[in-house]
Every structure is written in C-alpha cells, then in structure tokens.
Scaffold this motif. Structure first.
Motif, mmCIF file in Angstrom:
data_model
loop_
_atom_site.group_PDB
_atom_site.id
_atom_site.type_symbol
_atom_site.label_atom_id
_atom_site.label_comp_id
_atom_site.label_asym_id
_atom_site.label_seq_id
_atom_site.Cartn_x
_atom_site.Cartn_y
_atom_site.Cartn_z
ATOM 1 N N ILE A 41 55.424 60.849 32.245
ATOM 2 C CA ILE A 41 54.466 59.770 31.991
ATOM 3 C C ILE A 41 54.612 59.256 30.550
ATOM 4 O O ILE A 41 54.675 58.053 30.302
ATOM 5 C CB ILE A 41 53.028 60.250 32.275
ATOM 6 C CG1 ILE A 41 52.895 60.608 33.776
ATOM 7 C CG2 ILE A 41 52.000 59.189 31.878
ATOM 8 C CD1 ILE A 41 51.570 61.238 34.154
ATOM 9 N N ARG A 42 54.725 60.193 29.614
ATOM 10 C CA ARG A 42 54.932 59.822 28.205
ATOM 11 C C ARG A 42 56.173 58.933 28.062
ATOM 12 O O ARG A 42 56.158 57.899 27.387
ATOM 13 C CB ARG A 42 55.105 61.114 27.392
ATOM 14 C CG ARG A 42 55.494 60.938 25.936
ATOM 15 C CD ARG A 42 55.698 62.333 25.308
ATOM 16 N NE ARG A 42 56.104 62.270 23.919
ATOM 17 C CZ ARG A 42 56.471 63.359 23.203
ATOM 18 N NH1 ARG A 42 56.460 64.560 23.767
ATOM 19 N NH2 ARG A 42 56.835 63.243 21.942
ATOM 20 N N THR A 43 57.262 59.339 28.714
ATOM 21 C CA THR A 43 58.521 58.608 28.603
ATOM 22 C C THR A 43 58.414 57.240 29.278
ATOM 23 O O THR A 43 58.926 56.244 28.763
ATOM 24 C CB THR A 43 59.661 59.429 29.242
ATOM 25 O OG1 THR A 43 59.650 60.737 28.664
ATOM 26 C CG2 THR A 43 61.003 58.782 29.003
ATOM 27 N N ALA A 44 57.739 57.198 30.427
ATOM 28 C CA ALA A 44 57.583 55.924 31.139
ATOM 29 C C ALA A 44 56.820 54.916 30.272
ATOM 30 O O ALA A 44 57.221 53.755 30.153
ATOM 31 C CB ALA A 44 56.858 56.149 32.466
ATOM 32 N N VAL A 45 55.750 55.377 29.639
ATOM 33 C CA VAL A 45 54.980 54.484 28.756
ATOM 34 C C VAL A 45 55.880 54.002 27.618
ATOM 35 O O VAL A 45 55.928 52.808 27.304
ATOM 36 C CB VAL A 45 53.717 55.189 28.212
ATOM 37 C CG1 VAL A 45 53.026 54.322 27.171
ATOM 38 C CG2 VAL A 45 52.756 55.525 29.353
ATOM 39 N N ALA A 46 56.626 54.935 27.018
ATOM 40 C CA ALA A 46 57.508 54.577 25.906
ATOM 41 C C ALA A 46 58.552 53.546 26.326
ATOM 42 O O ALA A 46 58.943 52.683 25.546
ATOM 43 C CB ALA A 46 58.193 55.828 25.359
ATOM 44 N N ALA A 47 59.000 53.619 27.570
ATOM 45 C CA ALA A 47 60.038 52.701 28.058
ATOM 46 C C ALA A 47 59.443 51.403 28.596
ATOM 47 O O ALA A 47 60.163 50.582 29.155
ATOM 48 C CB ALA A 47 60.877 53.386 29.133
ATOM 49 N N GLY A 48 58.132 51.227 28.439
ATOM 50 C CA GLY A 48 57.517 49.962 28.826
ATOM 51 C C GLY A 48 57.077 49.881 30.286
ATOM 52 O O GLY A 48 56.742 48.802 30.771
ATOM 53 N N PHE A 49 57.052 50.992 30.978
ATOM 54 C CA PHE A 49 56.517 51.001 32.339
ATOM 55 C C PHE A 49 55.004 50.833 32.256
ATOM 56 O O PHE A 49 54.371 51.253 31.291
ATOM 57 C CB PHE A 49 56.862 52.317 33.059
ATOM 58 C CG PHE A 49 58.256 52.330 33.638
ATOM 59 C CD1 PHE A 49 59.357 52.040 32.851
ATOM 60 C CD2 PHE A 49 58.471 52.639 34.979
ATOM 61 C CE1 PHE A 49 60.643 52.050 33.377
ATOM 62 C CE2 PHE A 49 59.751 52.658 35.517
ATOM 63 C CZ PHE A 49 60.842 52.357 34.714
ATOM 64 N N ASP A 50 54.422 50.226 33.287
ATOM 65 C CA ASP A 50 52.970 50.029 33.235
ATOM 66 C C ASP A 50 52.224 50.601 34.439
ATOM 67 O O ASP A 50 51.017 50.389 34.572
ATOM 68 C CB ASP A 50 52.610 48.554 32.996
ATOM 69 C CG ASP A 50 53.476 47.623 33.830
ATOM 70 O OD1 ASP A 50 54.074 48.094 34.819
ATOM 71 O OD2 ASP A 50 53.546 46.424 33.503
ATOM 72 N N GLY A 51 52.913 51.350 35.290
ATOM 73 C CA GLY A 51 52.214 51.994 36.398
ATOM 74 C C GLY A 51 52.851 53.312 36.802
ATOM 75 O O GLY A 51 54.065 53.485 36.681
ATOM 76 N N ILE A 52 52.015 54.244 37.248
ATOM 77 C CA ILE A 52 52.474 55.539 37.763
ATOM 78 C C ILE A 52 51.870 55.725 39.146
ATOM 79 O O ILE A 52 50.666 55.515 39.328
ATOM 80 C CB ILE A 52 51.957 56.712 36.880
ATOM 81 C CG1 ILE A 52 52.441 56.615 35.443
ATOM 82 C CG2 ILE A 52 52.305 58.074 37.515
ATOM 83 C CD1 ILE A 52 53.885 57.020 35.227
ATOM 84 N N SER A 57 65.088 54.852 32.898
ATOM 85 C CA SER A 57 64.051 53.944 32.401
ATOM 86 C C SER A 57 64.421 53.354 31.046
ATOM 87 O O SER A 57 64.093 52.204 30.755
ATOM 88 C CB SER A 57 62.668 54.600 32.409
ATOM 89 O OG SER A 57 62.690 55.830 31.772
ATOM 90 N N PHE A 58 65.150 54.117 30.224
ATOM 91 C CA PHE A 58 65.581 53.531 28.954
ATOM 92 C C PHE A 58 66.729 52.535 29.126
ATOM 93 O O PHE A 58 66.860 51.610 28.333
ATOM 94 C CB PHE A 58 65.874 54.607 27.901
ATOM 95 C CG PHE A 58 64.622 54.910 27.122
ATOM 96 C CD1 PHE A 58 64.262 54.144 26.032
ATOM 97 C CD2 PHE A 58 63.752 55.900 27.558
ATOM 98 C CE1 PHE A 58 63.078 54.374 25.352
ATOM 99 C CE2 PHE A 58 62.564 56.142 26.889
ATOM 100 C CZ PHE A 58 62.218 55.376 25.770
#
Lengths: 269, 269
Positions: B133-144, B257-258
């Motif tokens: 989740i931390r990495t997804a937020v960092a990579a600009g994802f906006d949903g889990i 994701s990156f």
C-alpha cells in the motif's frame, strides 16, 4: 548404517555448538535446514561439509537425486528423527540438515567475480535482507557486500528469504565502511557508485547505467550513511507521486535494480 | 478535565471491545495508536470518532498543533497513563489512541475516485500488505482493492507498515473474487486489467500503460488465482536474470507500479 540416538555423541555435540553464531563464525560455516534449501545450495555449488539426516529421509525414493548429489560432496551422518528435530531451529526440518562453508571472497577476487554489486549498509531485518538478495539475483546482480552492522547474511531467516538466491551470488560481509571505501578506491575505481537521493536531479530511469556498478542501499530507518552518500559518483532520484516520505529499502533496491536490468535487455536487443 | 482511572468506565469498556476485530467490523471503525500514525491520519483527512489520551500528552507543548487539529474533529477522552498502556496493543502507545471510521466506498463511488488501482488477492502477511500500500501510494496509485482472504487492511501492523499511506488512498476490501469480476464488468469495463505472468510475451517495460488500470497481485506462495489470471486483459512478464524462480509479491508490485509512474512522468515532460 550407524544411527546416532544420543545427544552426547561427539558429532551431535559439534552440530549443537554450531547453532551459536559465534562458533559458526569461528569455523566459517553455516547451517541449512530442510530439503528445499539444501537442494538450492547444492545446485548453486555450495561447499558441503556434513549432512545430518534421518534414516527415513535416506530411504525415501523421492530424495534419491539429491542424496546422490550430496554423497559425492559431504560426510553423511545419520540421526534418529527425534534427535534431529530437537537440534533444528525450524519446526519442521524435514529430516535433513547440512553444514556448509561460507563463501568468502577477498577484495581482489570479489571484484573480478562481480560486476553488478548491491551494497547493504546496516540492514537490520533478516526478511528485508533476504528479499533484497533474492531480488538482486533476479535482476542479474552478481555480488553482495553487507557492511558491518547489518544482520548476518548466514542467519537462517535471511537464507530462507533469499529463496535459494544466496547460493548463486558472490558475498562479502562484515566489512567496515572505511575498509569498503579503501578497498573500492584500490580495486573498483572503475565502478559506478550509485545512491538513491531524494534531492538528486536525475530520475533513476533517466540515468544510463554502466556495466560495472555498486548500488548502495541504507538502513531501513536512517537511510544510507552520509559518508557513503558523499562517496557516490551518481545520485539518482525515485519519484514519489503520493503522500509518502520514502520507500521501503527493499522496494527502492528493487525499482532501481530492475531498471538496470531493463536497460540492459533493451540494449541487447 | 475528567480523567478516567477505572477499566470499568463505559467508554473504556467500549474501547476495549473494539480491540476485537469482529466488533470493529460491526462498528465500521479501526484503532490508531501513537502520535505519528494519528498525525498521518489527520493529515490524510481521516474521520475521527474518539481520541483517548493521557493528561501528560495533552499538556506537552509539542503536541499542541496535532491536538488543535483533532479537537475540531473528535471527542476527547482522558485516561490515566497506566490504563491507556493496559488497553493498547503496542508496547509504547505514546499517550494517545484514536478510533477512526473505516473509509468504505461502494463500487460506483470507488471507480469514480480511483484510476490506478492495486488489487490484492489473498495477501497473508501484514507487513507485505502494508509495504504494497505504501509503495502504491508512492507510485501515484489512488485505489486499493483487497479481496476476501487477504489480511484485514485495518490491522494495526498493516496500518503501521503503510507509513501513513493508508490515509491517502481509496480502499475497498472483503470483496469476493466473483463480486469483483461482476463489479468491474459493470463499473470498470474501460480499465486495463494487468497481471504479471512469467509466460507472457511482453516485458513489463515494453507495455504502454493506459491511464485507467488495475494491477492484480496474488498470494505470496501461490500467486494470482487462475480465474483472475484468465480475466487479465494484459499480461506482462518481469524478466528473471538469475537463478530465482519468482519475485516476492511486494517486489513484483513495486517494479511494475514504478514503471507505470516512470512512463507517465516521461509522457508529461
């Protein structure tokens, strides 16, 4: 087949002693538990000293291939199942343990063997350390340097987390930061010394990586030591798009090392 | 200031009840412990219900800013230090706990809010889940989306591992696989559905990612469920250069994701 049943047997006493890390270090060995790890070590060319196994493991046909492989490399010592279980640190050692020599490389040797190196600066968590080694191997790295203050690479949990990766990469550990910096000045002056730095100007995907490089990854909480950061010849930035201050150390290492591999695959095309 | 000193107090009994996950789920809330997490939640716009704190925490000048912020959002309940310590699950709750509403989104809502979504299929390890989740937020994802069978996202260890990331991303969880597949057919038919597959022909860095996408990551040991794999509209491959059979789930998610973020940054230039 001589089957040992007493914990007072000399070979069992020796094995028990090796479960203390101080004694392992003195002997330059480490211990593997379970079939899967031992298979990976054997495939990776590890140097076996002793194999401790139960008669049941020896007799099971599905272990024939592994045992034939090991027989040529190491002394076999047979233990009663309860005794092996008592000694092992995993709950289910699956009837087999092995004592294996640490692969130790001197500076000069090491850099001849390793072009793409991951340097670990005071990494504390064994799972993190193991994951980084696994990922480095997957990304085509061929060397690991773990500086003093990092968890022991030959710790059981690190080894398990590498998923066999530890046996196919050159390893140096317990080097002080000063020793490392002196050593690379002498032996690895032609390596690119990379550090991730949020203040860097160049994104990690913009940089064209050299063939010989050392990627430096710092402690989970405090990042890379400032002297190492200052010694970097290339600083690159991983963008953070969301409200997050930093990445997990293993994630940062993954992102950069797979960019390095991608560039290489695209070049080779 | 009314300071509660008895564990028999109704508000304390209520809080204690919430430490059982069944009760939390019924109330649709979760618990945060410690200043840093509560600050992150407040900055992320979390919906606070109650704040439990010690008089010492309240009086310390360095907490003024956070407390002013919380005062407008939630009821303050003061507890003796020993009582708060007794209730908390962390060893050092630092004098403050908060009860926060789960952010729950319905399907329709969720897809309006989230363009880049990470789907987690039966992820078991809380640290892994939090790191993803931390990495997804960092990579600009906006949903889990966390499918049924995954660890609870509002588990304390998951929350801590997200390093505050959990408060700035839309979340859906406890969806069955069938519900998910039905829902995306209706609400998210224009999303690219991505899966990493070692058999895929396209490398992850060759694919041009769409703006709307769902990246599906599977269970640590067994990978993505075969029905989800079959539903993927795009399959991509992460190359494995060394003697490693697979990557850690969080590492695979990070690498892809990156790459998505890098492509976007290069396009925006």
């Amino acid at each position: 087949m001589n089957i040992i049943s007493s914990s007072q047997n000399d070979k069992v006493k020796y094995l028990n002693k090796l479960y203390r890390s101080r004694n392992r270090r003195k002997e330059g060995v480490f211990i593997l538990e379970g079939k899967r790890l031992i298979e990976a070590a054997s495939a990776g060319g590890a140097d076996f000293k002793q194999v401790f196994l139960t008669p049941a493991f020896f007799k099971s046909a599905e272990n024939d291939e592994l045992l034939a492989d090991l027989k040529s490399k190491a002394e076999f010592i047979y233990l009663k199942g309860y005794l092996l279980k008592e000694i092992a640190s995993t709950v289910n050692p699956q009837g087999i343990l092995a004592v294996v020599e640490e692969s130790i490389f001197k500076g000069d040797d090491f850099y001849r063997r390793a072009d793409k190196i991951l340097l670990l600066d005071r990494i504390q968590d064994p799972g993190n350390m193991g994951t980084m080694i696994r990922t480095a191997v997957a990304a085509g790295f061929d060397g690991i340097i773990a500086l003093k203050g990092s968890v022991d690479i030959y710790n059981q949990k690190v080894i398990r987390s590498t998923m066999g990766g530890i046996f196919s990469i050159a390893i140096r550990q317990k080097l002080s930061q000063k020793e490392f910096l002196t050593e690379i000045a002498a032996e690895a002056a032609d390596y690119e010394l990379l550090a991730a730095d949020i203040e860097a100007e160049e994104y990690y995907f913009e940089h064209q990586y050299q063939d010989k490089l050392i990627l430096m990854i710092g402690n989970e909480a405090n990042g890379l030591d400032s002297k190492l950061m200052d010694s970097a010849t290339v600083k690159i930035k991983i963008p953070l798009a969301g409200e997050i201050e930093s990445l997990n150390a293993a994630v940062a290492a993954s992102v950069i090392s797979f960019e390095i591999l991608s560039q290489q695959l695209q070049k080779d095309k």
